[in-house]
Scaffold this active site. Structure first.
Site, PDB file in Angstrom:
ATOM      1  N   GLY A 221      29.229  46.506  78.898  1.00 56.16           N
ATOM      2  CA  GLY A 221      29.529  46.652  77.484  1.00 56.16           C
ATOM      3  C   GLY A 221      31.000  46.902  77.247  1.00 56.16           C
ATOM      4  N   PRO A 222      31.437  46.736  76.008  1.00 56.53           N
ATOM      5  CA  PRO A 222      32.853  46.921  75.688  1.00 56.53           C
ATOM      6  C   PRO A 222      33.300  48.366  75.892  1.00 56.53           C
ATOM      7  CG  PRO A 222      31.560  46.489  73.706  1.00 56.53           C
ATOM      8  CD  PRO A 222      30.641  46.334  74.854  1.00 56.53           C
ATOM      9  N   PRO A 223      34.592  48.579  76.024  1.00 60.57           N
ATOM     10  CA  PRO A 223      35.093  49.933  76.241  1.00 60.57           C
ATOM     11  C   PRO A 223      34.761  50.849  75.070  1.00 60.57           C
ATOM     12  CG  PRO A 223      36.920  48.373  75.992  1.00 60.57           C
ATOM     13  CD  PRO A 223      35.659  47.576  76.028  1.00 60.57           C
ATOM     14  N   GLY A 224      34.537  52.099  75.384  1.00 56.67           N
ATOM     15  CA  GLY A 224      34.331  53.087  74.330  1.00 56.67           C
ATOM     16  C   GLY A 224      32.918  53.160  73.795  1.00 56.67           C
ATOM     17  N   GLY A 226      30.386  54.292  75.460  1.00 54.97           N
ATOM     18  CA  GLY A 226      29.669  55.438  76.011  1.00 54.97           C
ATOM     19  C   GLY A 226      29.099  55.220  77.397  1.00 54.97           C
ATOM     20  N   LYS A 227      29.661  54.272  78.151  1.00 56.94           N
ATOM     21  CA  LYS A 227      29.132  54.020  79.486  1.00 56.94           C
ATOM     22  C   LYS A 227      29.386  55.214  80.412  1.00 56.94           C
ATOM     23  CE  LYS A 227      31.446  50.131  79.785  1.00 56.94           C
ATOM     24  NZ  LYS A 227      31.994  50.190  78.425  1.00 56.94           N
ATOM     25  N   THR A 228      30.609  55.714  80.374  1.00 56.94           N
ATOM     26  CA  THR A 228      30.924  56.875  81.196  1.00 56.94           C
ATOM     27  C   THR A 228      30.064  58.063  80.787  1.00 56.94           C
ATOM     28  OG1 THR A 228      33.184  56.071  81.187  1.00 56.94           O
ATOM     29  CG2 THR A 228      32.826  58.259  82.070  1.00 56.94           C
ATOM     30  N   GLU A 443      50.856  38.724  50.970  1.00 61.04           N
ATOM     31  CA  GLU A 443      49.579  39.446  51.000  1.00 61.04           C
ATOM     32  C   GLU A 443      48.678  39.033  49.841  1.00 61.04           C
ATOM     33  OE1 GLU A 443      48.771  40.862  53.629  1.00 61.04           O
ATOM     34  OE2 GLU A 443      50.779  40.911  54.505  1.00 61.04           O
TER      35      GLU A 443
HETATM   36  P1  ADP Z   1      33.152  53.794  78.033  1.00 59.42           P
HETATM   37  O1  ADP Z   1      32.919  54.416  79.362  1.00 59.42           O
HETATM   38  O2  ADP Z   1      32.042  52.890  77.606  1.00 59.42           O
HETATM   39  O3  ADP Z   1      34.480  53.159  77.872  1.00 59.42           O
HETATM   40  P2  ADP Z   1      33.140  56.515  77.197  1.00 59.42           P
HETATM   41  O4  ADP Z   1      31.835  56.970  77.693  1.00 59.42           O
HETATM   42  O5  ADP Z   1      34.323  56.865  78.029  1.00 59.42           O
HETATM   43  O6  ADP Z   1      33.121  54.958  76.934  1.00 59.42           O
HETATM   44  O7  ADP Z   1      33.338  57.057  75.705  1.00 59.42           O
HETATM   45  C1  ADP Z   1      34.473  57.782  75.322  1.00 59.42           C
HETATM   46  C2  ADP Z   1      34.101  58.863  74.345  1.00 59.42           C
HETATM   47  O8  ADP Z   1      33.611  58.298  73.153  1.00 59.42           O
HETATM   48  C3  ADP Z   1      32.994  59.760  74.830  1.00 59.42           C
HETATM   49  O9  ADP Z   1      33.493  60.818  75.585  1.00 59.42           O
HETATM   50  C4  ADP Z   1      32.362  60.220  73.535  1.00 59.42           C
HETATM   51  O10 ADP Z   1      33.086  61.291  72.984  1.00 59.42           O
HETATM   52  C5  ADP Z   1      32.523  59.041  72.636  1.00 59.42           C
HETATM   53  N1  ADP Z   1      31.335  58.187  72.656  1.00 59.42           N
HETATM   54  C6  ADP Z   1      31.274  56.903  73.054  1.00 59.42           C
HETATM   55  N2  ADP Z   1      30.036  56.403  72.913  1.00 59.42           N
HETATM   56  C7  ADP Z   1      29.275  57.406  72.441  1.00 59.42           C
HETATM   57  C8  ADP Z   1      27.892  57.518  72.094  1.00 59.42           C
HETATM   58  N3  ADP Z   1      27.047  56.466  72.225  1.00 59.42           N
HETATM   59  N4  ADP Z   1      27.443  58.698  71.627  1.00 59.42           N
HETATM   60  C9  ADP Z   1      28.281  59.735  71.489  1.00 59.42           C
HETATM   61  N5  ADP Z   1      29.581  59.698  71.805  1.00 59.42           N
HETATM   62  C10 ADP Z   1      30.095  58.547  72.265  1.00 59.42           C
HETATM   63 ZN    ZN Z   2      49.680  37.231  56.812  1.00 58.16          ZN
END
Ligand code: ADP
Ligand code: ZN
Length: 641
Positions: A221-224, A226-228, A443
């Site tokens: 999945g895309p970054p951010g 919640g994979k970690t 714009e």
């Molecule tokens: P990834 O590993 O997918 O890049 P992270 O797990 O590092 O994303 O997410 C970074 C932060 O964003 C987490 O520590 C949390 O605070 C927030 N976050 C991301 N996804 C979720 C989720 N599904 N539920 C709650 N918090 C989330």
């Molecule tokens: Zn433009």
């Protein structure tokens, strides 16, 4: 040479940590959000996400990068790239560089990527004030984080330890303290992963009936998204130690270090089993072997081989489960996916609106919101935001609230934080003059076309206040969670993006058009090309003419471009040009026809500097009919539940 890299390794790691922390607080925008929410066809598409150096090199190699702006003597850069996955939207990404390497410059030249090196500059007044205010907050945040980690005793909760003779930077947390409840909006993934918790907690349940416990799970999945966090939650729920390391760090390593690091990691893990190993950005090491031209692959291959060896080496049911994360499963070496390795895949997508609502619930637990600000309304304004973006949004809004000396977060703070996350910080408005007038016409041109073309997303806001790298911006509100895009919509987007240039063209004349439309025309070109080559939307018919361009490696794509004959590629160019020409002609016509409405709108915009979509349409409707737009209004679950 070695010495130089040692210096870099010594420097880059601490700097990266600080920047990462800073980034989390300051706000990163991810691909998705860039693509969906910021359909602002601003003079430059704005949002900034973050990528690792390794991934940046991949992007350069695969031709995704269109321009690079290098800052701070080569310590970081803003990269503009296109995302072929999501209709080639232009995305702006930040990357930390290990200095101004001549190799990097020459490969940029080689790839024909335009780049610029900016001298360090003092911040303009507006940013300065904010910067000064934010800076202490960031530093304090960083310090608290670091000291919390180093103070705690090994084995205590929430601590991380660094291991290794070879500066092996994998981290271990004896207890992550994260539970499934902390991860929201990804219920399917959670369900899939619940079993893994049981594997770790009660392996006997499986082994007693002769079942093989899987060794590896790949989170895609895309970054951010919640994979970690999910991986940590598994470890937390199972009550086992959490080992982690990131694939991208290997890219800059000395040869041999990666492999020994992997060895170290597995040794530690075995000593601590049952436990969970998390490998982030596994694509940085796990790319297809033997692909790609040029150096740098030995290290990756050695590391990958070591990883495979280790995975095969430990006896089944040794109580170690490996979870890896990637956004690019397609580039992974197939050996990684064989049975007994990462044979399970779990998708973790950017959340839909109800997912966003539940993530907001988690992250607003410790925040005070004004009564009339509902989480539902925030969820509605943030299509495309990932969990990390949402966490970041609430934090930004809280910072703004504190800065404004209010004690509860209100709608205006949320609005401002959304804007900042998508498009960067607000700059100082230009003084009235020719430039401002030109930007205003540009714009208004975008907004006019956006309003008058039925299939275009409606205008949300137009502004001539600079933000991020853009001089002015037009924001459109995308339909919530739209997944399929029609030909008419693509054409509408092309026209909308051309609206700015068309306005310059008609009002100021062909010789006076500016570089401000650079980003727009780039986006137009890639959208039009994809219509032809990827989506079969031209008179060449519904055929894919991409060759094998899913492959991102220079090595393989070089081998495969012969799929497309010179004749076909000439035809493709013709089709692309004809689509763009047709759209531009129509756009010019619309602009010319609505000249007097534009003059009026520009006059108001220059005075007010920002105009919201409703106001824009109201004025425009005095001059011409505005087509109604089909909108999808998602239903949200009952907030009481
Ligand atoms: P990834 O590993 O997918 O890049 P992270 O797990 O590092 O994303 O997410 C970074 C932060 O964003 C987490 O520590 C949390 O605070 C927030 N976050 C991301 N996804 C979720 C989720 N599904 N539920 C709650 N918090 C989330
Ligand atoms: Zn433009």
């Amino acid at each position: 040479m070695d010495k130089k890299w040692k210096v870099i390794a010594l420097w880059v790691l601490p700097i990266t940590i600080v920047i990462l922390i800073t980034w989390q607080i300051l706000g990163s925008a991810t691909n998705n959000q860039v693509n969906q929410t910021a359909s602002s066809s601003a003079s430059r598409t704005a949002p900034v996400g973050k990528i690792s150096y390794g991934r940046f090199l991949d992007y350069v190699e695969s031709g995704r990068v269109t321009s690079v702006d290098i800052y701070e003597g080569g310590r970081n850069a803003i990269v503009e790239s296109v995302d072929p996955e999501i209709d080639n939207r232009v995305q702006r990404l930040r990357v930390d560089l290990p200095g101004l390497a001549p190799e990097l410059i020459s490969s940029l030249k080689e790839e024909g990527i335009s780049f610029d090196i900016h001298p360090p500059k003092t911040a303009p007044a507006g940013i300065g004030i904010l910067g000064n205010l934010l800076f202490p907050l960031i530093l304090i945040g960083g310090l608290i984080l670091l000291s919390r980690r180093s103070n705690s005793m090994p084995g205590g909760p929430g601590q991380a330890m660094q291991f290794g003779k070879t500066k092996a930077r994998f981290a271990m947390e004896a207890q992550t303290g994260v539970k499934f409840d902390d991860v929201a909006g990804v219920n399917e993934a959670k369900q899939d992963l619940e079993e893994v918790v049981t594997f770790l907690k009660q392996p006997e349940r499986f082994t007693s009936v002769g079942a093989q416990i899987p060794r590896g799970v790949l989170l895609v999945g895309p970054p951010g998204t919640g994979k970690t966090l999910l991986a940590k939650a598994i470890a937390g729920e199972a009550g086992v130690p959490f080992f982690s390391l990131s694939g991208s760090e290997f890219v800059e390593m000395f040869v041999g270090v990666g492999a020994s690091r992997v060895r170290d990691l597995f040794k530690r893990a075995k000593e601590n089993s049952p436990c969970l190993i998390f490998i982030d950005e596994i694509d940085a090491v796990g790319r297809q072997r033997g692909a790609g031209i040029g150096g740098g692959n030995d290290e990756r291959e050695q590391t990958l081989n070591q990883l495979l060896t280790e995975m095969d080496g430990f006896e089944g049911n040794s109580g170690i489960i490996i979870i890896a994360a990637t956004n690019r499963p397609d580039v992974l070496d197939s050996a990684l996916m064989r049975p007994g390795r990462f044979d399970r895949q779990v998708t973790v997508d950017a959340p839909d609106i109800s997912g966003r609502l539940s993530i907001l619930k988690v992250h607003s637990r410790n925040k005070k919101l004004e009564k009339d600000l509902t989480l539902e309304s925030i969820a509605r304004r943030t299509p495309g935001f990932t969990g990390a973006d949402l966490a970041n949004l609430l934090n930004e809004a809280a910072i703004l609230t504190a800065r404004r000396r209010k004690n509860k977060i209100g709608l205006s703070e949320i609005d401002d934080a959304v804007d900042r996350i998508i498009a960067g910080m607000e700059g100082t408005p230009l003084v009235d003059g020719r430039s401002k007038r030109l930007i205003a016409y540009h714009e208004v041109g975008h907004a006019l076309i956006g309003s008058l073309v039925k299939d275009h997303d409606p205008v949300q806001k137009v502004t001539v206040i600079p933000r991020g790298q853009a001089q002015g911006l037009t924001w459109f509100s995308p339909d919530d969670d739209q997944t399929l895009i029609s030909r008419a919509q693509l054409k509408a987007r092309i026209m909308g993006a051309l609206g700015g240039r068309a306005a310059e063209d008609i009002i100021f004349g062909r010789e006076e058009v500016t570089t401000g439309a650079g980003g727009d025309v780039q986006m137009v070109a890639s959208m039009a090309r994809q219509m032809v080559t990827r989506f079969g939307m031209s008179s060449l018919g519904p055929v894919s003419l991409e060759g094998d361009s899913q492959e991102v490696f220079v090595g393989r794509s070089l081998m495969n471009t012969s799929d497309i004959s010179e004749e076909i590629s000439k035809q493709i160019d013709e089709q692309v040009r004809s689509i763009v020409k047709k759209c531009y002609d129509e756009t010019l016509e619309l602009v010319a026809k609505n000249r007097s409405a534009m003059d009026k709108l520009v006059e108001i915009l220059i005075e007010k500097e920002t105009m919201d979509g409703d106001e824009f349409c109201k004025i425009l409707s005095n001059y011409t009919d505005i087509p109604e737009k089909d909108r999808f209004i998602p239903v949200l679950p009952d907030p009481e539940k």
